[in-house]
Design a protein around this motif. Structure first.
Motif, short mmCIF file in Angstrom:
data_model
loop_
_atom_site.label_atom_id
_atom_site.label_comp_id
_atom_site.label_asym_id
_atom_site.label_seq_id
_atom_site.Cartn_x
_atom_site.Cartn_y
_atom_site.Cartn_z
N ASP A 15 0.88 -1.23 -0.07
CA ASP A 15 0.08 0.02 -0.01
C ASP A 15 0.74 1.26 0.09
O ASP A 15 1.97 1.39 0.77
CB ASP A 15 -0.99 0.12 1.16
CG ASP A 15 -2.03 -1.18 1.06
OD1 ASP A 15 -1.83 -1.74 0.09
OD2 ASP A 15 -2.74 -1.28 2.11
N PHE A 42 -8.14 -3.76 -9.10
CA PHE A 42 -8.86 -4.73 -8.01
C PHE A 42 -8.35 -4.54 -7.00
O PHE A 42 -7.08 -3.90 -6.35
CB PHE A 42 -8.20 -6.25 -8.52
CG PHE A 42 -8.83 -6.76 -9.72
CD1 PHE A 42 -10.33 -6.85 -10.10
CD2 PHE A 42 -8.09 -6.81 -10.95
CE1 PHE A 42 -10.87 -7.27 -11.23
CE2 PHE A 42 -8.50 -7.18 -12.23
CZ PHE A 42 -9.91 -7.48 -12.57
N ARG A 45 -14.63 -2.24 -6.84
CA ARG A 45 -15.72 -2.15 -5.86
C ARG A 45 -17.13 -1.92 -6.42
O ARG A 45 -17.81 -1.87 -5.43
CB ARG A 45 -15.10 -0.84 -4.88
CG ARG A 45 -13.81 -1.25 -4.20
CD ARG A 45 -13.47 0.03 -3.24
NE ARG A 45 -12.03 -0.45 -2.78
CZ ARG A 45 -11.53 -0.09 -1.47
NH1 ARG A 45 -12.27 -0.10 -0.63
NH2 ARG A 45 -10.27 -0.26 -1.44
N PHE A 72 -12.24 -11.98 -3.13
CA PHE A 72 -11.41 -10.93 -3.97
C PHE A 72 -11.02 -11.81 -5.24
O PHE A 72 -11.04 -11.21 -6.25
CB PHE A 72 -9.91 -10.87 -3.13
CG PHE A 72 -10.02 -9.81 -2.22
CD1 PHE A 72 -9.85 -8.47 -2.87
CD2 PHE A 72 -10.08 -9.76 -0.71
CE1 PHE A 72 -9.81 -7.41 -1.82
CE2 PHE A 72 -9.93 -8.88 -0.20
CZ PHE A 72 -9.80 -7.72 -0.74
N ARG A 97 -3.22 -3.58 -9.04
CA ARG A 97 -3.34 -4.97 -8.31
C ARG A 97 -4.01 -6.10 -9.01
O ARG A 97 -4.81 -5.66 -9.86
CB ARG A 97 -4.21 -4.65 -6.87
CG ARG A 97 -3.60 -3.82 -6.07
CD ARG A 97 -4.27 -3.84 -4.75
NE ARG A 97 -4.05 -2.69 -3.73
CZ ARG A 97 -2.93 -2.90 -3.02
NH1 ARG A 97 -1.85 -3.86 -3.00
NH2 ARG A 97 -2.37 -1.88 -2.07
N TYR A 98 -3.61 -7.23 -8.95
CA TYR A 98 -4.15 -8.34 -9.46
C TYR A 98 -4.12 -9.47 -8.48
O TYR A 98 -4.14 -9.27 -7.08
CB TYR A 98 -3.53 -8.71 -10.66
CG TYR A 98 -4.21 -9.40 -11.87
CD1 TYR A 98 -5.43 -9.18 -12.22
CD2 TYR A 98 -3.57 -10.43 -12.40
CE1 TYR A 98 -6.17 -9.98 -13.19
CE2 TYR A 98 -4.22 -11.31 -13.49
CZ TYR A 98 -5.39 -11.00 -13.46
OH TYR A 98 -5.99 -11.75 -14.82
N SER A 101 -1.69 -9.48 -5.31
CA SER A 101 -2.05 -8.93 -4.16
C SER A 101 -2.90 -9.78 -3.36
O SER A 101 -2.78 -10.03 -2.00
CB SER A 101 -2.86 -7.53 -4.25
OG SER A 101 -2.07 -6.68 -4.50
N GLY A 102 -3.86 -10.58 -4.12
CA GLY A 102 -4.52 -11.52 -3.46
C GLY A 102 -3.91 -12.53 -2.80
O GLY A 102 -4.16 -12.73 -1.20
N PHE A 105 -1.49 -10.53 0.23
CA PHE A 105 -2.47 -10.26 1.64
C PHE A 105 -2.88 -11.35 2.48
O PHE A 105 -2.93 -11.24 3.64
CB PHE A 105 -3.46 -9.00 1.17
CG PHE A 105 -2.83 -7.93 0.99
CD1 PHE A 105 -2.03 -7.41 -0.29
CD2 PHE A 105 -2.97 -6.52 1.92
CE1 PHE A 105 -1.63 -6.20 -0.55
CE2 PHE A 105 -2.37 -5.37 1.56
CZ PHE A 105 -1.55 -5.25 0.52
N GLU A 149 -8.31 1.81 6.49
CA GLU A 149 -8.63 0.69 6.06
C GLU A 149 -8.02 -0.32 6.52
O GLU A 149 -6.86 -0.29 7.04
CB GLU A 149 -8.57 0.73 4.46
CG GLU A 149 -9.67 1.51 3.79
CD GLU A 149 -9.97 1.01 2.28
OE1 GLU A 149 -9.17 0.48 1.68
OE2 GLU A 149 -10.98 1.24 2.16
P1 TMP Z 1 -6.96 -0.14 -2.72
O1 TMP Z 1 -8.31 -0.37 -3.25
O2 TMP Z 1 -6.34 0.88 -1.94
O3 TMP Z 1 -5.82 -1.05 -3.55
O4 TMP Z 1 -6.77 -1.47 -1.58
C1 TMP Z 1 -7.16 -2.80 -1.44
C2 TMP Z 1 -6.89 -3.27 -0.40
O5 TMP Z 1 -7.09 -4.78 -0.49
C3 TMP Z 1 -5.27 -3.31 -0.22
O6 TMP Z 1 -4.93 -3.20 1.06
C4 TMP Z 1 -4.95 -4.55 -0.72
C5 TMP Z 1 -5.97 -5.49 -0.48
N1 TMP Z 1 -6.39 -6.84 -1.40
C6 TMP Z 1 -6.37 -7.97 -0.96
O7 TMP Z 1 -6.09 -8.18 0.20
N2 TMP Z 1 -6.86 -8.97 -1.91
C7 TMP Z 1 -6.76 -8.84 -3.11
O8 TMP Z 1 -7.22 -9.69 -3.92
C8 TMP Z 1 -6.72 -7.50 -3.69
C9 TMP Z 1 -6.89 -7.06 -4.99
C10 TMP Z 1 -6.45 -6.35 -2.59
#
Ligand code: TMP
Length: 212
Positions: A15, A42, A45, A72, A97-98, A101-102, A105, A149
């Motif tokens: 982030d 991604f 939303r 996600f 993100r794709y 990130s999934g 995280f 967040e």
């Molecule tokens: P963003 O909208 O500011 O990029 O933040 C989305 C948040 O969600 C960020 O902390 C990363 C997280 N995330 C996941 O946990 N899994 C996912 O598959 C994706 C795309 C984002």
């Protein structure tokens, strides 16, 4: 005449690494160079699934960890028909993100393996290029305060970074690590160069399948 497809280009990072700024600048530059391009992000939303995710990220609701991981992933799959349509129309997609990130995280949470986290995203359209915008999480936190967040804290982001580093060991994915601690223009220049090369190459190759 062979049909020309667009390239699938993904920007990843912890982030506040500057992904959104760089995605917007890249789309602008590609358009100016005469290449059709659009940005996606991604989580997306705006869909029903995306709204569930958004409410979870904003701490307005709680979801069980496996469940939110699958949401996600479902959020990516629901956009696949649109992504394919655009790529086939010759539009280069720049994605904020794709699946990486999934995996990074969720696998930063206790009890989750990379392997389990990757499974639901196996077979997604494979990016032609994934650029990882690398900044130290402590520096990212100084760049703009982490918001309210979920996941926006330094300790968690450090584990996320380690997970990304494990994912980057996979040579089947075209990873490029970008030093994102530099100024916006220098970072953009490097991203632009990698993207233009790959976009010219991608048009002659079919879209691949991720992690297969
Ligand atoms: P963003 O909208 O500011 O990029 O933040 C989305 C948040 O969600 C960020 O902390 C990363 C997280 N995330 C996941 O946990 N899994 C996912 O598959 C994706 C795309 C984002």
């Amino acid at each position: 005449m062979t049909s020309r497809r667009g390239a699938l280009i993904v920007l990843e990072g912890v982030d506040k690494a500057g992904k959104t700024t760089q995605c917007k600048k890249l789309v602008q530059t590609l358009l100016e160079s005469g290449r059709p391009a659009e940005m996606m992000r991604f989580p997306e939303r705006s869909t029903k699934i995306g709204q569930l995710i958004s409410s979870y990220l904003e701490n307005k609701s709680n979801l069980e960890d496996h469940t939110v991981h699958l949401l996600f992933s479902a959020n990516r799959w629901e956009l696949v028909p649109l992504m394919k349509e655009k790529l086939e129309q010759g539009i280069t997609l720049v994605v904020d993100r794709y699946a990486f990130s999934g995996v990074a995280f969720t696998s930063a949470k206790p009890g989750f393996t990379l392997d389990w986290c990757m499974k639901p995203d196996v077979g997604l359209p494979k990016p032609d290029l994934v650029m990882f915008l690398k900044v130290n999480p402590a520096e990212a936190a100084r760049r703009g305060h982490f918001g309210t967040e979920r996941y926006e804290n330094c300790a968690f982001q450090n584990i996320v970074l380690q997970r990304f580093e494990e994912l980057m060991m996979d040579s089947a994915v075209n990873w490029q690590v970008i030093d994102a601690s530099r100024n916006i223009e220098d970072v953009h220049e490097e991203i632009k160069n990698y993207s233009q090369k790959v976009a010219s190459k991608a048009v002659t190759e079919p879209i691949g399948h991720l992690w297969t």
